[in-house]
Design a protein around this motif. Structure first.
Motif, PDB file in Angstrom:
ATOM      1  N   UNK A   1       1.336  -0.537  -0.514  1.00 47.56           N
ATOM      2  CA  UNK A   1       0.359   0.146   0.270  1.00 47.56           C
ATOM      3  C   UNK A   1       1.044   1.269   0.041  1.00 47.56           C
ATOM      4  N   UNK A   2       1.672   1.380  -1.389  1.00 41.67           N
ATOM      5  CA  UNK A   2       2.915   2.467  -1.022  1.00 41.67           C
ATOM      6  C   UNK A   2       2.099   3.555  -0.650  1.00 41.67           C
ATOM      7  N   UNK A   3       1.206   3.839  -1.491  1.00 42.24           N
ATOM      8  CA  UNK A   3       0.625   4.808  -2.464  1.00 42.24           C
ATOM      9  C   UNK A   3      -0.700   5.643  -1.599  1.00 42.24           C
ATOM     10  N   UNK A   4      -1.107   4.515  -0.018  1.00 40.50           N
ATOM     11  CA  UNK A   4      -1.876   5.088   0.993  1.00 40.50           C
ATOM     12  C   UNK A   4      -1.417   6.387   1.558  1.00 40.50           C
ATOM     13  N   UNK A   5      -2.815   6.854   1.976  1.00 44.29           N
ATOM     14  CA  UNK A   5      -2.946   8.453   2.655  1.00 44.29           C
ATOM     15  C   UNK A   5      -2.782   8.348   3.930  1.00 44.29           C
ATOM     16  N   UNK A   6      -1.605   8.713   4.545  1.00 40.90           N
ATOM     17  CA  UNK A   6      -1.694   8.935   6.084  1.00 40.90           C
ATOM     18  C   UNK A   6      -3.354   8.643   7.152  1.00 40.90           C
ATOM     19  N   UNK A   7      -3.384   8.533   8.311  1.00 36.71           N
ATOM     20  CA  UNK A   7      -5.012   8.252   8.715  1.00 36.71           C
ATOM     21  C   UNK A   7      -4.727   9.722   9.354  1.00 36.71           C
ATOM     22  N   UNK A   8      -5.096  10.784   9.516  1.00 37.64           N
ATOM     23  CA  UNK A   8      -4.570  11.466   9.763  1.00 37.64           C
ATOM     24  C   UNK A   8      -5.908  11.841  11.864  1.00 37.64           C
TER      25      UNK A   8
END
Length: 231
Positions: free
Chosen positions: A59-66
């Motif tokens: 999942x190299x393009x996953x966005x941070x779950x802020x």
């Protein structure tokens, strides 16, 4: 002395008394189980890293779950305050008011008293988290001033400030009380509410009801809590 810091320490002490017994500062619960706040800190920090796409093979393009990350920041704060209260008690350095005075004097506190900063890069945030882990796993006597100062840096890097830290902490504190009252220790508590984790529900209630009191928040959690048949 910063009033919000003092109030959060008070709430944490009350929660620990209710959950672990009034002699928890001696490092043992009312059920005879050993307490290790340093381990709680570094294990929670490790969970925090999973809010980011750090795995180079997946999942190299996953966005941070802020949103999840901010909740984890609050969880770490529970354990840091607990460690501070225990350390001050064991070393006869004073009580909650003394801790609040010392924390209020830290230069790092001024960095989170203003408006929340933008999110830092996920790599910088992970490095800050790993530094907290380094401090917590130290075999030597822990440097509370360094630990709290580094944590406040993390607060700012996570898009939070003192006001939002306080609001989310109070919310999580009430949620923790709610969990205990609804079978958390016994294993009967339902953590997923209609497809959402209870942390997310609590955070949304705060965001939608800016002036909600702790008692009102508890009641709203009761209203949102799923019946056993819905789990």
């Amino acid at each position: 002395m910063n009033n919000k810091i003092f109030l959060m320490l008070q709430l944490q002490n009350q929660l620990n008394d209710a959950t672990n017994g009034e002699e928890w500062t001696k490092g043992i619960t009312k059920n005879g189980k050993s307490i290790n706040w340093k381990r709680c800190i570094y294990m929670e920090c490790a969970e925090m890293v999973d809010s980011f796409g750090w795995k180079h093979w997946k999942s190299i393009d996953v966005e941070p779950d802020w949103q999840n990350h901010q909740i984890e920041v609050i969880d770490v704060w529970h354990f840091i305050m607990s460690l501070a209260i225990e350390e001050y008690s064991k070393n006869l350095k004073g009580g909650i008011e003394d801790i609040a005075i010392d924390i209020s004097a830290l230069k790092a506190l001024s960095g989170i008293e203003s408006d929340a900063a933008a999110f830092a890069s996920q790599e910088d945030v992970m490095q800050k988290i790993e530094n907290l882990i380094r401090i917590a796993v130290s075999k030597e006597s822990i440097d509370l001033e360094e630990l709290v100062s580094e944590f406040f840096d993390l607060v700012s890097m996570s898009g939070l400030n003192l006001e939002t830290l306080y609001r989310l902490y109070v919310g999580k504190n009430i949620l923790n009380q709610f969990r205990q009252d609804h079978g958390y220790k016994e294993g009967s508590y339902i953590k997923i509410w209609k497809g959402e984790e209870d942390n997310v529900v609590m955070k949304r209630i705060w965001e939608e009801h800016a002036d909600v009191t702790p008692d009102e928040l508890y009641k709203k959690l009761e209203q949102a809590y799923p019946a056993e048949s819905e789990s």
